[in-house]
Design a protein around this motif. Structure first.
Motif, mmCIF file in Angstrom:
data_model
loop_
_atom_site.group_PDB
_atom_site.id
_atom_site.type_symbol
_atom_site.label_atom_id
_atom_site.label_comp_id
_atom_site.label_asym_id
_atom_site.label_seq_id
_atom_site.Cartn_x
_atom_site.Cartn_y
_atom_site.Cartn_z
ATOM 1 N N ALA A 7 0.668 -1.183 -0.142
ATOM 2 C CA ALA A 7 0.103 0.156 0.072
ATOM 3 C C ALA A 7 1.095 1.297 0.073
ATOM 4 C CB ALA A 7 -0.783 -0.122 1.299
ATOM 5 N N SER A 81 8.138 7.012 6.000
ATOM 6 C CA SER A 81 9.491 7.319 6.612
ATOM 7 C C SER A 81 9.531 8.786 6.765
ATOM 8 C CB SER A 81 10.418 6.858 5.567
ATOM 9 O OG SER A 81 10.307 5.375 5.306
ATOM 10 N N ALA A 159 11.970 11.119 1.748
ATOM 11 C CA ALA A 159 11.882 11.640 3.243
ATOM 12 C C ALA A 159 13.206 11.891 3.620
ATOM 13 C CB ALA A 159 11.643 10.382 3.916
ATOM 14 N N THR A 163 18.941 10.224 -0.445
ATOM 15 C CA THR A 163 18.841 8.590 -0.667
ATOM 16 C C THR A 163 19.966 8.094 -0.416
ATOM 17 O OG1 THR A 163 19.650 8.919 -2.846
ATOM 18 C CG2 THR A 163 17.397 8.974 -2.501
ATOM 19 N N VAL A 183 15.938 3.175 3.210
ATOM 20 C CA VAL A 183 15.320 3.254 1.738
ATOM 21 C C VAL A 183 13.954 3.502 1.884
ATOM 22 C CG1 VAL A 183 15.036 1.908 -0.383
ATOM 23 C CG2 VAL A 183 17.232 2.026 0.827
HETATM 24 N N1 LIG Z 1 15.418 5.296 -2.937
HETATM 25 C C1 LIG Z 1 15.092 5.551 -1.681
HETATM 26 N N2 LIG Z 1 14.061 6.206 -1.461
HETATM 27 C C2 LIG Z 1 14.017 6.956 0.070
HETATM 28 C C3 LIG Z 1 15.044 6.867 0.916
HETATM 29 N N3 LIG Z 1 14.554 7.492 1.910
HETATM 30 C C4 LIG Z 1 13.351 7.722 1.740
HETATM 31 N N4 LIG Z 1 12.911 7.304 0.455
HETATM 32 C C5 LIG Z 1 11.576 7.469 -0.037
HETATM 33 O O1 LIG Z 1 10.983 8.763 0.629
HETATM 34 C C6 LIG Z 1 9.439 8.402 0.611
HETATM 35 C C7 LIG Z 1 9.044 8.522 1.818
HETATM 36 O O2 LIG Z 1 7.906 9.212 1.721
HETATM 37 P P1 LIG Z 1 6.394 8.452 2.320
HETATM 38 O O3 LIG Z 1 5.508 9.188 2.429
HETATM 39 O O4 LIG Z 1 7.075 7.411 3.476
HETATM 40 O O5 LIG Z 1 6.143 7.404 0.956
HETATM 41 P P2 LIG Z 1 5.499 7.880 -0.361
HETATM 42 O O6 LIG Z 1 6.621 7.668 -1.223
HETATM 43 O O7 LIG Z 1 4.881 9.072 -0.383
HETATM 44 O O8 LIG Z 1 4.577 6.660 -0.886
HETATM 45 P P3 LIG Z 1 3.237 6.379 -0.023
HETATM 46 O O9 LIG Z 1 3.780 5.208 1.063
HETATM 47 O O10 LIG Z 1 2.228 5.927 -1.073
HETATM 48 O O11 LIG Z 1 2.999 7.492 1.004
HETATM 49 C C8 LIG Z 1 9.241 6.955 0.229
HETATM 50 O O12 LIG Z 1 9.051 6.652 -1.182
HETATM 51 C C9 LIG Z 1 10.614 6.399 0.457
HETATM 52 O O13 LIG Z 1 11.137 5.198 -0.009
HETATM 53 C C10 LIG Z 1 16.353 6.180 0.370
HETATM 54 O O14 LIG Z 1 17.328 6.166 1.031
HETATM 55 N N5 LIG Z 1 16.312 5.824 -0.831
#
Ligand SMILES: Nc1nc2c(ncn2[C@@H]2O[C@H](COP(=O)(O)OP(=O)(O)OP(=O)(O)O)[C@@H](O)[C@H]2O)c(=O)[nH]1
Length: 209
Positions: A7, A81, A159, A163, A183
């Protein structure tokens, strides 16, 4: 056939599951995270970044689970995250200005990346979940390096604005914790959550959507 729903819109989370042998169906929750956060802060003014990540994961997972009618779906997993810097929550910067500001704040310092997890067993509605955290040591990057990284656009949508496995990797000196937590989906925690719900990892990892 038991199938697994992620999800989350996160390509990084999808990649982690696929690399670990789980081919999930992706169903994005569309949850208004800002609304969840402001309600949570009204109820708990002392809300910690770690607790916020967990609450957001639960909101996303419950939203998807409540509208999942496909009998073949056994598991719904959601995550969230956030980066904690001096007790403050750093989500996705969204703009180059915020990304720049964030990097000027964290370079050469430690911060903590918290990822919340929420797993729903659709067969009986039981859930398991919890946050995983990793301490991140950021390199003492120069202004030019910050400008170059911001210009790639990558930091805007992740976040904490960095990355571990992408263009930001050279600017993270080290982490303490599991890389998958940074990640966006802590795989050893997912294994423990499945175990808590009485399921062996390889019964899930062999499942295909
Ligand atoms: N590839 C990568 N992505 C990261 C890293 N740190 C954080 N992210 C991404 O940053 C995003 C954090 O935002 P969230 O709100 O948790 O997730 P989102 O991408 O908005 O997706 P949802 O789960 O649908 O909310 C996520 O997609 C994480 O995978 C990293 O070190 N590497």
């Amino acid at each position: 056939m038991t199938s697994f729903v992620l999800a989350s819109a996160s390509p990084a989370r999808l990649g982690l599951l696929r690399a670990a042998g789980i081919e999930p169906q992706v169903v994005v929750s569309e949850v208004d995270e800002d609304a969840v956060e402001s309600l949570a802060r009204q109820q708990d003014p002392g809300l910690t970044p770690r607790r916020l990540a967990q609450l957001l994961a639960e909101a996303k997972g419950d939203a998807v689970a409540s509208r999942t009618t496909d009998e073949r779906v056994r598991w719904v997993l959601s995550c969230d995250s956030v980066l904690e810097v001096d007790g403050q929550v750093h989500g996705k910067p969204g703009t180059p200005e915020v990304a720049r500001e964030r990097w000027q704040q964290v370079r050469g310092r430690l911060a903590v990346l918290h990822t919340g997890h929420h797993l729903v067993d659709m067969r009986d509605g039981r859930t398991a979940g919890g946050p995983a955290s990793a301490t991140v040591r950021f390199a003492s990057v120069t202004d030019a390096e910050v400008e170059g990284y911001v210009a790639t656009g990558e930091p805007l949508h992740v976040a904490g604005g960095f990355t571990l496995d992408g263009l930001g990797a050279p600017f993270v000196e080290s982490i303490e914790g599991h890389p998958s937590t940074v990640v966006g989906l802590c795989l050893p925690l997912l294994r423990r959550l499945l175990t808590d719900l009485g399921t062996d990892w390889w019964s899930v990892a062999q499942s295909r959507a």
